[in-house]
Design a protein around this motif. Structure first.
Motif, mmCIF file in Angstrom:
data_model
loop_
_atom_site.group_PDB
_atom_site.id
_atom_site.type_symbol
_atom_site.label_atom_id
_atom_site.label_comp_id
_atom_site.label_asym_id
_atom_site.label_seq_id
_atom_site.Cartn_x
_atom_site.Cartn_y
_atom_site.Cartn_z
ATOM 1 N N THR A 121 16.077 -0.051 -4.148
ATOM 2 C CA THR A 121 16.112 -0.612 -5.564
ATOM 3 C C THR A 121 15.491 -2.076 -5.108
ATOM 4 O O THR A 121 14.230 -2.414 -5.098
ATOM 5 C CB THR A 121 17.011 -1.205 -6.410
ATOM 6 O OG1 THR A 121 17.518 0.949 -5.754
ATOM 7 C CG2 THR A 121 16.723 -1.594 -7.713
ATOM 8 N N MET A 122 16.044 -3.435 -3.492
ATOM 9 C CA MET A 122 15.337 -4.567 -3.752
ATOM 10 C C MET A 122 14.802 -4.064 -3.109
ATOM 11 O O MET A 122 13.409 -5.005 -3.561
ATOM 12 C CB MET A 122 16.402 -5.282 -2.622
ATOM 13 C CG MET A 122 18.200 -5.410 -3.832
ATOM 14 S SD MET A 122 19.205 -5.972 -2.372
ATOM 15 C CE MET A 122 18.545 -7.741 -1.997
ATOM 16 N N ALA A 123 14.023 -3.631 -2.276
ATOM 17 C CA ALA A 123 13.192 -3.343 -1.695
ATOM 18 C C ALA A 123 12.027 -2.990 -2.405
ATOM 19 O O ALA A 123 10.584 -4.140 -2.549
ATOM 20 C CB ALA A 123 12.751 -2.778 -0.549
ATOM 21 N N GLY A 124 11.988 -2.040 -2.974
ATOM 22 C CA GLY A 124 11.001 -2.168 -4.483
ATOM 23 C C GLY A 124 10.874 -2.554 -5.991
ATOM 24 O O GLY A 124 9.766 -3.252 -6.066
ATOM 25 N N VAL A 125 11.916 -3.786 -5.750
ATOM 26 C CA VAL A 125 11.903 -4.931 -6.932
ATOM 27 C C VAL A 125 11.482 -6.537 -6.516
ATOM 28 O O VAL A 125 11.007 -6.934 -7.465
ATOM 29 C CB VAL A 125 13.000 -5.352 -8.350
ATOM 30 C CG1 VAL A 125 13.414 -3.621 -8.532
ATOM 31 C CG2 VAL A 125 14.503 -5.344 -7.145
ATOM 32 N N ALA A 126 11.741 -6.133 -5.107
ATOM 33 C CA ALA A 126 11.427 -7.950 -4.956
ATOM 34 C C ALA A 126 9.902 -8.464 -5.348
ATOM 35 O O ALA A 126 10.072 -9.289 -5.977
ATOM 36 C CB ALA A 126 11.457 -7.864 -3.828
ATOM 37 N N PRO A 127 8.768 -7.582 -5.667
ATOM 38 C CA PRO A 127 7.556 -8.821 -5.237
ATOM 39 C C PRO A 127 7.620 -9.074 -6.535
ATOM 40 O O PRO A 127 6.657 -9.984 -7.206
ATOM 41 C CB PRO A 127 6.516 -7.897 -4.952
ATOM 42 C CG PRO A 127 7.412 -7.284 -4.074
ATOM 43 C CD PRO A 127 8.490 -6.733 -4.732
ATOM 44 N N TRP A 128 7.966 -8.207 -7.825
ATOM 45 C CA TRP A 128 7.598 -7.502 -9.549
ATOM 46 C C TRP A 128 8.431 -9.309 -9.590
ATOM 47 O O TRP A 128 8.414 -10.023 -10.352
ATOM 48 C CB TRP A 128 8.548 -6.710 -9.500
ATOM 49 C CG TRP A 128 8.300 -6.840 -11.623
ATOM 50 C CD1 TRP A 128 7.199 -7.563 -12.654
ATOM 51 C CD2 TRP A 128 9.194 -6.058 -12.348
ATOM 52 N NE1 TRP A 128 7.337 -7.014 -13.573
ATOM 53 C CE2 TRP A 128 8.738 -6.832 -14.105
ATOM 54 C CE3 TRP A 128 10.566 -5.480 -11.934
ATOM 55 C CZ2 TRP A 128 9.517 -5.778 -14.402
ATOM 56 C CZ3 TRP A 128 11.248 -5.040 -13.441
ATOM 57 C CH2 TRP A 128 10.745 -5.373 -14.002
ATOM 58 N N LEU A 129 10.051 -9.574 -9.079
ATOM 59 C CA LEU A 129 10.905 -10.143 -9.712
ATOM 60 C C LEU A 129 10.279 -11.776 -8.764
ATOM 61 O O LEU A 129 11.255 -12.785 -9.470
ATOM 62 C CB LEU A 129 12.821 -9.617 -8.690
ATOM 63 C CG LEU A 129 12.835 -8.696 -9.778
ATOM 64 C CD1 LEU A 129 14.234 -8.968 -9.114
ATOM 65 C CD2 LEU A 129 12.606 -8.586 -11.306
ATOM 66 N N ALA A 130 9.708 -11.447 -7.830
ATOM 67 C CA ALA A 130 8.970 -12.765 -7.171
ATOM 68 C C ALA A 130 8.154 -13.709 -8.204
ATOM 69 O O ALA A 130 7.773 -15.045 -7.951
ATOM 70 C CB ALA A 130 8.744 -12.565 -6.319
ATOM 71 N N LEU A 131 7.809 -12.686 -9.655
ATOM 72 C CA LEU A 131 6.812 -14.176 -10.318
ATOM 73 C C LEU A 131 7.262 -14.715 -11.490
ATOM 74 O O LEU A 131 9.123 -14.422 -11.535
ATOM 75 C CB LEU A 131 6.283 -12.422 -11.292
ATOM 76 C CG LEU A 131 5.288 -11.714 -10.474
ATOM 77 C CD1 LEU A 131 4.228 -10.704 -11.950
ATOM 78 C CD2 LEU A 131 4.369 -11.981 -9.713
ATOM 79 N N SER A 132 6.686 -15.635 -10.993
ATOM 80 C CA SER A 132 7.000 -16.677 -12.283
ATOM 81 C C SER A 132 7.929 -16.661 -14.040
ATOM 82 O O SER A 132 7.647 -15.177 -14.106
ATOM 83 C CB SER A 132 5.952 -17.711 -13.221
ATOM 84 O OG SER A 132 5.894 -18.637 -11.502
#
Length: 416
Positions: free
Chosen positions: A90-101
């Motif tokens: 789950t972390m690998a999948g959501v990481a780029p999304w959660l990195a947004l401002s």
């Protein structure tokens, strides 16, 4: 003359009605925008990821997550590994999304909630006194799922690694180092061990060079051509080039090239091969939004499109494959898979299957936690809402063009 006037009036009314119908059709198309698709992706990813992340943050993951296994299998072994599977993937999948401002949109609120909860959850995951302390230390499977956690940290270091307190960082590092007591299978597992060491290298720790070099040399050796790697000495026709090999190899080599451990040309070649493979991924999406349920691990669902999703995220799509056609193609798959199939149980956890509950197709190594590989198909959510991937007008993907009689680019073979 009277008849002529009536005829002209009828024609005028008909033309007006035709224009109204056309305007309504156009309006309908305008309403079905990329931003609406983005909202759909975000809500679906939140639905998928939130049970894992929110329970981990509340120290209730082991208490509340079901452990569904293939028919005839016992849950005893899986309970040792399935929770880390769910978290790492789950972390690998959501990481780029959660990195947004952060922002005040509905999507922004979902991101902030999940990021805040995940940071708390990571603290719990490596705290030996916490009920949700995850198992890195026994069995071989944790080598795999620590690797997805490593990939998440590499994809979003400022969002998921840097905010952690010093004690938690130290504990994460220690857990990763304990993985060195075990080995895995002679296939893509070498890459898992390698990227775990690359994560340690990225945070200033001394890596195990043998694990890095073994993974690097074998993956180069196992390249078969035209964008395809063999998963070990023998070739398998499945989606492991997307589930694991291309995305993880590119992330692995990015660290090594940035640290001057390998020539940048080696990274560029791996990226070029992933771009080529992504063309196949785009082409397998049928006009109806389906794709072949072939090979091992079909229960990973949308992870079959991780390589294509990562190429889109990196803005490296081939010149003749537009961002809009990738968005529309993957959206069609998501709608077909998640709107028409019930892939969740009554409490929101993913169930064993491909399109709905189909436990008989699960592999012997699959349990509930394994299924969260599906989040890996959502990587383009890491592109901001104003990016052309989301704002460009809708476009047909290759198979839709081909089967409607429209012009489409012929395929080819590459030598690199």
């Amino acid at each position: 003359m009277k008849i002529l006037k009536i005829s002209l009036l009828i024609a005028t009314i008909s033309l007006a009605n035709l224009n109204l119908i056309q305007a309504q059709k156009t309006k309908g198309k305008v309403q079905n925008t990329g931003l609406q698709e983005r909202a759909y992706w975000a809500k679906l990813l939140y639905k998928m990821a939130s049970p894992v992340i929110l329970n981990l943050s509340n120290s209730t993951l082991k208490k509340n997550m079901p452990v569904e296994v293939p028919p005839g299998m016992k849950t005893d072994f899986f309970k040792k590994v399935t929770y880390l599977e769910a978290v790492g993937r789950t972390m690998a999948g959501v990481a780029p999304w959660l990195a947004l401002s952060d922002d005040n949109t509905d999507e922004g609120k979902m991101r902030l909630e999940l990021r805040t909860a995940l940071l708390k959850g990571i603290v719990n995951a490596v705290d030996p006194a916490n009920p949700d302390y995850l198992n890195f230390r026994t069995e071989s499977q944790p080598i795999v799922d620590a690797a997805y956690m490593a990939q998440a940290f590499l994809r979003a270091p400022k969002a998921l690694w840097e905010p952690l307190d010093a004690v938690t960082k130290s504990r994460v590092i220690e857990e990763f180092k304990t993985l060195r007591t075990r080995t895995g299978a002679y296939n893509n597992w070498l890459l898992f061990a390698g990227i775990n060491e690359c994560f340690l290298l990225s945070v200033g720790e001394k890596p195990d060079p043998a694990r890095i070099e073994f993974a690097r040399k074998k993956m180069i050796e196992w390249y078969k051509g035209d964008g395809w790697y063999s998963d070990g000495p023998s070739f398998s026709m499945d989606y492991y080039n997307s589930y694991v090999i291309h995305p993880m190899l590119v992330d692995f080599l990015k660290v090594l090239s940035d640290k001057k451990r390998v020539p940048v040309e080696e990274y560029n070649t791996a990226l070029q091969r992933m771009v080529r493979y992504s063309e196949f991924s785009e082409r397998i999406i049928s006009p109806e939004g389906t794709y072949p349920a072939m090979g091992r691990s079909a229960t990973y669902r949308t992870a079959a499109f991780q390589a294509l999703a990562q190429v889109a995220l990196m803005e490296k799509l081939p010149e003749h494959v537009s961002a809009a056609q990738v968005r529309c193609g993957i959206s069609a798959v998501m709608h077909r898979m998640f709107d028409t199939c019930n892939n969740f149980d009554s409490n929101g956890w993913l169930v064993l299957g491909f399109c709905g509950s189909q436990p008989m197709i699960a592999d012997s190594y699959t349990s509930t936690g394994s299924l969260y590989m599906a989040t890996l198909g959502f990587l383009p959510l890491g592109l901001p809402a104003h990016h052309p991937f989301w704002t460009d007008p809708a476009a047909d993907w290759t198979a839709k063009k081909a089967w409607s009689g429209a012009a489409f680019k012929k395929d080819y073979h590459v030598e690199y």
